[in-house]
Design an enzyme around this catalytic site. Structure first.
Site, PDB file in Angstrom:
ATOM      1  N   MET A  42      29.496  27.330  17.643  1.00 19.62           N
ATOM      2  CA  MET A  42      29.175  25.814  18.067  1.00 19.62           C
ATOM      3  C   MET A  42      30.845  25.461  18.351  1.00 19.62           C
ATOM      4  SD  MET A  42      26.395  24.161  15.465  1.00 19.62           S
ATOM      5  CE  MET A  42      27.516  23.998  14.112  1.00 19.62           C
ATOM      6  N   TYR A 102      35.000  25.142  18.683  1.00 26.08           N
ATOM      7  CA  TYR A 102      36.096  24.756  17.842  1.00 26.08           C
ATOM      8  C   TYR A 102      36.590  26.084  17.080  1.00 26.08           C
ATOM      9  CZ  TYR A 102      39.594  21.543  15.767  1.00 26.08           C
ATOM     10  OH  TYR A 102      40.649  21.084  15.434  1.00 26.08           O
ATOM     11  N   HIS A 158      35.178  33.218  14.294  1.00 21.40           N
ATOM     12  CA  HIS A 158      34.521  33.387  15.361  1.00 21.40           C
ATOM     13  C   HIS A 158      35.315  34.585  16.296  1.00 21.40           C
ATOM     14  CE1 HIS A 158      34.126  28.936  14.979  1.00 21.40           C
ATOM     15  NE2 HIS A 158      32.709  29.400  14.986  1.00 21.40           N
ATOM     16  N   SER A 168      36.315  27.734   8.491  1.00 21.99           N
ATOM     17  CA  SER A 168      35.464  27.096   9.072  1.00 21.99           C
ATOM     18  C   SER A 168      35.692  25.734   9.956  1.00 21.99           C
ATOM     19  CB  SER A 168      34.588  26.455   7.846  1.00 21.99           C
ATOM     20  OG  SER A 168      33.683  25.354   8.176  1.00 21.99           O
ATOM     21  N   SER A 169      35.053  25.860  11.103  1.00 21.57           N
ATOM     22  CA  SER A 169      35.417  24.554  11.987  1.00 21.57           C
ATOM     23  C   SER A 169      35.479  23.272  11.112  1.00 21.57           C
ATOM     24  CB  SER A 169      34.435  24.313  12.811  1.00 21.57           C
ATOM     25  OG  SER A 169      34.081  25.620  13.802  1.00 21.57           O
TER      26      SER A 169
HETATM   27  P1  AMP Z   1      29.485  28.302  13.882  1.00 19.11           P
HETATM   28  O1  AMP Z   1      30.443  28.121  15.181  1.00 19.11           O
HETATM   29  O2  AMP Z   1      30.109  27.573  12.671  1.00 19.11           O
HETATM   30  O3  AMP Z   1      27.861  27.846  14.121  1.00 19.11           O
HETATM   31  O4  AMP Z   1      29.723  29.734  13.683  1.00 19.11           O
HETATM   32  C1  AMP Z   1      29.360  30.737  14.850  1.00 19.11           C
HETATM   33  C2  AMP Z   1      29.343  32.284  14.276  1.00 19.11           C
HETATM   34  O5  AMP Z   1      30.557  32.387  13.468  1.00 19.11           O
HETATM   35  C3  AMP Z   1      28.228  32.281  13.047  1.00 19.11           C
HETATM   36  O6  AMP Z   1      27.866  33.745  13.177  1.00 19.11           O
HETATM   37  C4  AMP Z   1      29.171  32.230  11.662  1.00 19.11           C
HETATM   38  O7  AMP Z   1      28.494  32.858  10.838  1.00 19.11           O
HETATM   39  C5  AMP Z   1      30.465  32.840  12.231  1.00 19.11           C
HETATM   40  N1  AMP Z   1      31.480  32.391  11.238  1.00 19.11           N
HETATM   41  C6  AMP Z   1      31.940  31.384  10.978  1.00 19.11           C
HETATM   42  N2  AMP Z   1      33.072  31.118  10.177  1.00 19.11           N
HETATM   43  C7  AMP Z   1      33.134  32.627   9.896  1.00 19.11           C
HETATM   44  C8  AMP Z   1      34.259  33.083   9.025  1.00 19.11           C
HETATM   45  N3  AMP Z   1      35.159  32.628   8.451  1.00 19.11           N
HETATM   46  N4  AMP Z   1      34.189  34.545   9.009  1.00 19.11           N
HETATM   47  C9  AMP Z   1      32.986  35.338   9.608  1.00 19.11           C
HETATM   48  N5  AMP Z   1      32.330  34.574  10.711  1.00 19.11           N
HETATM   49  C10 AMP Z   1      32.440  33.219  10.614  1.00 19.11           C
END
Ligand code: AMP
Length: 277
Positions: free
Chosen positions: A27, A29, A34, A182-183
């Site tokens: 998503m 950011y 990521h 986390s974003s």
């Molecule tokens: P998101 O942008 O939050 O939807 O995350 C995109 C991908 O990145 C998803 O597969 C998340 O599980 C992974 N992700 C997000 N935060 C982390 C983190 N701290 N460590 C590893 N993977 C992450």
């Protein structure tokens, strides 16, 4: 690196990519979590595609869709640096045109934990991930252990629907003090950010109890809740010690256990987990 806004352009671009294609849905950011997924995809594949799409269908009506952080320009610079071949960053109307009228849903496990707190969330996730898989047609897709239930649900969808790709789970990347990247972390003020360290401390407490021989899941939950409650700003949604396959709460830990939690600090809702055994 190509930046692509439409489905048809992405489909055309896909025809030009050498295989295997590794895919990282996000998503945006972007942070270190990521980037670890992108690097893994880069290592294991000839071509890498990243999607950046804040998916309206996975947010509830009172959730943070509108204010979810976005920085497409910054993200593109990072991905260019990482040697990504194509970035698919469509608008919502491109993914969900007015006559869009389908959904993909995994039953059962999506009702537990996050699914229980966020009705419809996983239906939004599986619907969009299914569309992205169809558009990008990757050989491998990379997801973070940070969102443990999400990977379990996606693995189940891929298996149940005979999707022809491999789902790869990558470890959770953390800040120096243990907070999972986390974003959403930027939503927190300094006091909330400081309090949020308790999440990692509570997961480490669970791990420590397990390593010292504790197998009573309720004893572990209780100690975690007690520790989290020492932080005044923390509001617990759930603290779970569950079977990683069914996501049912465990009484005794006999095999693996997924220890997961969701806690709010002010308006910021954080999730994290560790696997025992
Ligand atoms: P998101 O942008 O939050 O939807 O995350 C995109 C991908 O990145 C998803 O597969 C998340 O599980 C992974 N992700 C997000 N935060 C982390 C983190 N701290 N460590 C590893 N993977 C992450």
């Amino acid at each position: 690196m190509k930046t692509i806004k439409t489905v048809s352009e992405m489909q055309d671009c896909r025809k030009t990519l050498a295989e295997p294609v590794g895919f990282v849905p996000t998503m945006g950011y972007l942070h270190g979590g990521h980037i670890s997924l992108v690097r893994k995809a880069r290592e294991e594949n000839v071509s890498v595609v990243v999607s950046i799409f804040v998916n309206p269908k996975q947010f509830g009506p009172n959730e943070d869709f509108e204010k979810y952080p976005r920085d497409l320009q910054g993200d593109l610079e990072i991905l260019e640096e990482e040697g990504v071949d194509a970035v698919f960053a469509p608008e919502a109307a491109e993914i969900y045109p007015q006559d869009f009228n389908s959904r993909v849903e995994v039953l059962g496990i999506t009702q537990k934990l996050e699914g229980n707190c966020r009705p419809g969330h996983f239906r939004g996730v599986t619907t969009v991930v299914n569309k992205l898989f169809n558009i990008v047609r990757p050989q491998r897709a990379y997801f973070g252990q940070k969102d443990a239930q999400q990977v379990i649900v996606i693995q189940k969808m891929v298996k149940d629907l005979n999707m022809n790709l491999e789902v790869i789970t990558c470890p959770t990347i953390r800040e120096e003090d243990g907070l999972a990247m986390s974003s959403r972390n930027i939503y927190m003020n300094p006091e909330e950010r400081q309090s949020a360290i308790v999440l990692y401390r509570s997961l480490m407490l669970a791990q420590d109890m397990y390593q010292r021989g504790e197998r009573d899941a309720e004893a572990i939950r209780k100690e975690m809740v007690r520790l989290i409650k020492t932080e005044e700003l923390a509001r617990i949604d759930y603290v779970s010690v569950a079977d990683p396959a069914t996501l049912d709460e465990l009484d005794m830990i006999t095999g693996k256990a997924l220890v997961s939690l969701a806690v709010k600090f002010g308006k910021t809702r954080l999730i994290d987990n560790v696997v025992l055994g």
